[in-house]
Design a protein around this motif. Sequence first.
Motif, PDB file in Angstrom:
ATOM      1  N   TYR A  43       3.410  -3.723   7.964  1.00 58.51           N
ATOM      2  CA  TYR A  43       2.619  -3.568   9.185  1.00 58.51           C
ATOM      3  C   TYR A  43       3.517  -3.925  10.364  1.00 58.51           C
ATOM      4  O   TYR A  43       4.135  -4.994  10.386  1.00 58.51           O
ATOM      5  CB  TYR A  43       1.394  -4.473   9.153  1.00 58.51           C
ATOM      6  CG  TYR A  43       0.435  -4.127   8.036  1.00 58.51           C
ATOM      7  CD1 TYR A  43      -0.614  -3.242   8.250  1.00 58.51           C
ATOM      8  CD2 TYR A  43       0.607  -4.662   6.761  1.00 58.51           C
ATOM      9  CE1 TYR A  43      -1.485  -2.903   7.224  1.00 58.51           C
ATOM     10  CE2 TYR A  43      -0.257  -4.334   5.729  1.00 58.51           C
ATOM     11  CZ  TYR A  43      -1.297  -3.455   5.964  1.00 58.51           C
ATOM     12  OH  TYR A  43      -2.157  -3.118   4.948  1.00 58.51           O
ATOM     13  N   CYS A  64       3.908  -3.654  14.771  1.00 56.08           N
ATOM     14  CA  CYS A  64       3.412  -3.339  16.109  1.00 56.08           C
ATOM     15  C   CYS A  64       4.522  -2.648  16.882  1.00 56.08           C
ATOM     16  O   CYS A  64       5.666  -3.106  16.886  1.00 56.08           O
ATOM     17  CB  CYS A  64       2.988  -4.619  16.801  1.00 56.08           C
ATOM     18  SG  CYS A  64       2.524  -4.413  18.524  1.00 56.08           S
ATOM     19  N   GLN A  66       2.309   0.889   8.106  1.00 57.79           N
ATOM     20  CA  GLN A  66       1.270   1.209   9.080  1.00 57.79           C
ATOM     21  C   GLN A  66       1.652   0.608  10.430  1.00 57.79           C
ATOM     22  O   GLN A  66       2.094  -0.542  10.504  1.00 57.79           O
ATOM     23  CB  GLN A  66      -0.090   0.660   8.635  1.00 57.79           C
ATOM     24  CG  GLN A  66      -0.654   1.356   7.405  1.00 57.79           C
ATOM     25  CD  GLN A  66      -2.010   0.833   7.017  1.00 57.79           C
ATOM     26  OE1 GLN A  66      -2.262   0.466   5.874  1.00 57.79           O
ATOM     27  NE2 GLN A  66      -2.931   0.802   7.978  1.00 57.79           N
ATOM     28  N   TYR A  67       1.476   1.402  11.473  1.00 54.84           N
ATOM     29  CA  TYR A  67       1.850   0.968  12.815  1.00 54.84           C
ATOM     30  C   TYR A  67       0.587   0.674  13.631  1.00 54.84           C
ATOM     31  O   TYR A  67      -0.438   1.331  13.471  1.00 54.84           O
ATOM     32  CB  TYR A  67       2.662   2.054  13.525  1.00 54.84           C
ATOM     33  CG  TYR A  67       3.935   2.420  12.809  1.00 54.84           C
ATOM     34  CD1 TYR A  67       5.066   1.620  12.901  1.00 54.84           C
ATOM     35  CD2 TYR A  67       4.008   3.580  12.027  1.00 54.84           C
ATOM     36  CE1 TYR A  67       6.238   1.964  12.245  1.00 54.84           C
ATOM     37  CE2 TYR A  67       5.167   3.926  11.359  1.00 54.84           C
ATOM     38  CZ  TYR A  67       6.279   3.108  11.468  1.00 54.84           C
ATOM     39  OH  TYR A  67       7.439   3.458  10.809  1.00 54.84           O
ATOM     40  N   LEU A  68       0.728  -0.302  14.500  1.00 51.99           N
ATOM     41  CA  LEU A  68      -0.280  -0.532  15.532  1.00 51.99           C
ATOM     42  C   LEU A  68       0.401  -0.230  16.858  1.00 51.99           C
ATOM     43  O   LEU A  68       1.310  -0.954  17.281  1.00 51.99           O
ATOM     44  CB  LEU A  68      -0.782  -1.979  15.514  1.00 51.99           C
ATOM     45  CG  LEU A  68      -1.833  -2.301  16.579  1.00 51.99           C
ATOM     46  CD1 LEU A  68      -3.134  -1.562  16.291  1.00 51.99           C
ATOM     47  CD2 LEU A  68      -2.091  -3.801  16.650  1.00 51.99           C
ATOM     48  N   ASP A 100      -6.358  -7.192  16.294  1.00 48.54           N
ATOM     49  CA  ASP A 100      -6.494  -5.859  15.700  1.00 48.54           C
ATOM     50  C   ASP A 100      -5.517  -5.654  14.554  1.00 48.54           C
ATOM     51  O   ASP A 100      -5.834  -4.974  13.568  1.00 48.54           O
ATOM     52  CB  ASP A 100      -6.283  -4.786  16.769  1.00 48.54           C
ATOM     53  CG  ASP A 100      -7.447  -4.719  17.750  1.00 48.54           C
ATOM     54  OD1 ASP A 100      -8.480  -5.369  17.494  1.00 48.54           O
ATOM     55  OD2 ASP A 100      -7.321  -4.020  18.779  1.00 48.54           O
ATOM     56  N   GLN A 101      -4.309  -6.237  14.653  1.00 44.50           N
ATOM     57  CA  GLN A 101      -3.374  -6.093  13.545  1.00 44.50           C
ATOM     58  C   GLN A 101      -3.852  -6.876  12.326  1.00 44.50           C
ATOM     59  O   GLN A 101      -3.709  -6.422  11.190  1.00 44.50           O
ATOM     60  CB  GLN A 101      -1.973  -6.534  13.950  1.00 44.50           C
ATOM     61  CG  GLN A 101      -0.933  -6.157  12.902  1.00 44.50           C
ATOM     62  CD  GLN A 101       0.476  -6.372  13.379  1.00 44.50           C
ATOM     63  OE1 GLN A 101       0.802  -7.422  13.914  1.00 44.50           O
ATOM     64  NE2 GLN A 101       1.321  -5.386  13.159  1.00 44.50           N
ATOM     65  N   GLN A 123      -6.400  -4.758  10.758  1.00 42.81           N
ATOM     66  CA  GLN A 123      -5.745  -3.639  10.085  1.00 42.81           C
ATOM     67  C   GLN A 123      -5.270  -4.049   8.691  1.00 42.81           C
ATOM     68  O   GLN A 123      -5.453  -3.324   7.712  1.00 42.81           O
ATOM     69  CB  GLN A 123      -4.559  -3.164  10.929  1.00 42.81           C
ATOM     70  CG  GLN A 123      -3.860  -1.910  10.422  1.00 42.81           C
ATOM     71  CD  GLN A 123      -2.637  -1.585  11.265  1.00 42.81           C
ATOM     72  OE1 GLN A 123      -1.769  -2.429  11.491  1.00 42.81           O
ATOM     73  NE2 GLN A 123      -2.580  -0.356  11.770  1.00 42.81           N
ATOM     74  N   ALA A 136      -8.086  -4.750   5.903  1.00 45.67           N
ATOM     75  CA  ALA A 136      -8.716  -3.591   5.282  1.00 45.67           C
ATOM     76  C   ALA A 136      -8.163  -3.321   3.880  1.00 45.67           C
ATOM     77  O   ALA A 136      -8.835  -2.702   3.061  1.00 45.67           O
ATOM     78  CB  ALA A 136      -8.522  -2.354   6.158  1.00 45.67           C
ATOM     79  N   ARG A 137      -6.938  -3.838   3.597  1.00 44.73           N
ATOM     80  CA  ARG A 137      -6.330  -3.564   2.300  1.00 44.73           C
ATOM     81  C   ARG A 137      -5.878  -4.821   1.555  1.00 44.73           C
ATOM     82  O   ARG A 137      -5.682  -4.781   0.347  1.00 44.73           O
ATOM     83  CB  ARG A 137      -5.123  -2.640   2.454  1.00 44.73           C
ATOM     84  CG  ARG A 137      -5.453  -1.274   3.035  1.00 44.73           C
ATOM     85  CD  ARG A 137      -4.291  -0.323   2.820  1.00 44.73           C
ATOM     86  NE  ARG A 137      -4.054  -0.070   1.408  1.00 44.73           N
ATOM     87  CZ  ARG A 137      -4.606   0.936   0.726  1.00 44.73           C
ATOM     88  NH1 ARG A 137      -5.443   1.770   1.337  1.00 44.73           N
ATOM     89  NH2 ARG A 137      -4.343   1.105  -0.551  1.00 44.73           N
TER      90      ARG A 137
END
Length: 618
Positions: free
Chosen positions: A292, A294, A320-322, A354-355, A358, A361-362
């Motif tokens: 993850y 940012c 995954q990017y924020l 928010d990160q 994110q 969720a997993r």
Amino acid sequence: MSGIVGLVNVDGKPIDRPLLARLSETMEFRGPDAQEIWSRGAVGFGHAMLHTTPESRRCRQPCSLDDRVWIVADARVDAQADLRGKLRAAGAECPPNASDAELILHAYRIWGEECVRHLVGDFAFAIWDARRETLFCARDHFGVKPFFYAHAGNGLVFANTLNCVRQHPQVGDDLNDLAIADFLLFGVKQDAAATAFAGIWRLPPAHCMSWSQGTLRVVRYWDFAVAQERRYADAGDYVAEFMEHLQAAVADRLRSDRIGVLMSGGLDSASIAVVAQSLLSMQHDEFDLRAYTCVFDRLFADEERQFAALTAQALGIPIQYLVADDYTLFERWETPALRLPEPADEPLAAVYIDQAAQMAARSRVALTGWDGDALLSIKENGAGGAVNRCVRFARAAWHDLSRGRWPRLDLRARVNRLFFGVPEAPFAPPEWLNPSLIEELDLPARWREVHARSDVCASGHQETYRILNSPLLTNLLENYDPGVTRIPVETRHPFLDIRVVEYVLSLPVSPWCIDKRLLRTAMRDRLPESIRHRPKTPLLGDPVIELLQRADRRWLDTFGESPALDRYVDSRVLRSVPDTRDPDKAWIDMRPLCLNRWLQQQTTRSRTTKYEDHYEVA
């Protein structure tokens, strides 16, 4: 990171079980899997469970081995084979499926309050020993797990969540003026035991406390020892032993097949990712390891998307990017999710919240590369001394944390100010600081006190000792905690494993701890060469400063002064803050704005009764 809470009545009266249940319920957001309470006479514990390991799924807390000594814990016990060996040698046998909390109880049964000296890992726990009528509590070496406590009427209340302690009807909301002044002057509290509230305290890292017959005692159980420098004839032995410790640290922090890595494009987090990927491949046929990061695509030039993607591709893991370009200053600060427990200069707090969501969720576990810089990037003494070294540390830390090591997006400025702004400057308070507060609290003396603590670094590992003892480190680690984010993700830091730290502190500084020579050598043939040799590169922009220069400043137009702000700040000066072009001054001038927003949250909260605000209602 499960939630823990406890009540002890000094006068011997039975615990108010409905109150204990309500306090436990306030932590449902951090322990959604189960909430349980236990009480006996004048003592009661509550626990909110978050399953992050296979053992935790079989664990129920609060728990006991003999119905006489009870524990409530937010703990991950590492080096369990070593601990079990010590326990066997002392005549104790632990079941192979014993939970982390049960292992602590076995250790307490053998060593009593000295048990904490045998523990490795991240932990905050409380033990009630009915035989001795004693409450014993402890917090881990670096303060990864928080612990707060307060006197409440004729009793004591504790929790690993500050707002849970505040929910007790007999805990007041009066502010700690010196802690607020520290925030305004330095950006972080300087007293490791203080909170923003006058009647609530935190147990400092590496400390334990005991309560018996109304007497509370707090002591430090561990401190940095100046290790005897080890010397090997073969340079490869240094690297091999380092990797043994790092792999053990990462392995103890996995204990799951669904792991997130807060990964920048730099060496530290990439190294953690490669070790985790290797270990998971040996342990599981299938696993979910993902990165993850940012990124900024438009606000300013940013290379981290490219370098983070390169690492993820080399390891064969998804990323995954924020994208943070469109966030605004103080975004969503009026919402329950952004009500921070204490004042913080976090105008972009929505980004790290928010990160965290994110990742949640997993996965419930996230690894970071913090703090490889402090351990492995000591700069040799030379021109500029401590100031130049601390500048480089600050830039490196800002670079990594802002790119993927949620949560801090303002670290460069904060460390710059903390480590080199304070020691070299005479006391010159911001023009907006209330003169009466300066006089009442003798803030010039406070400034000199912090100056003395931040004096020129000695040679060798003294710079590392100072950084790892800094109040800033504790503040950073606590900001990862669900008590701040309200997101059930447990963040783990393999470089801050006591075994890794003590090993590195025993090494010759040169060459192994200069420019991360040890880590770069260890990662040969494990990471792409462009990552392994990538120098520390300062971020090309500060998102907060960039946003301050934008024409759209509606966040300032809605500024409404909290009545409590006048105690600390002359608000008439604040309107000119966005006009400054000096980044350091802009960050300093941001603090009263952040404090005002936080005070407004407290005013809103005070209009409701306890148990009715958002900390209790999911």
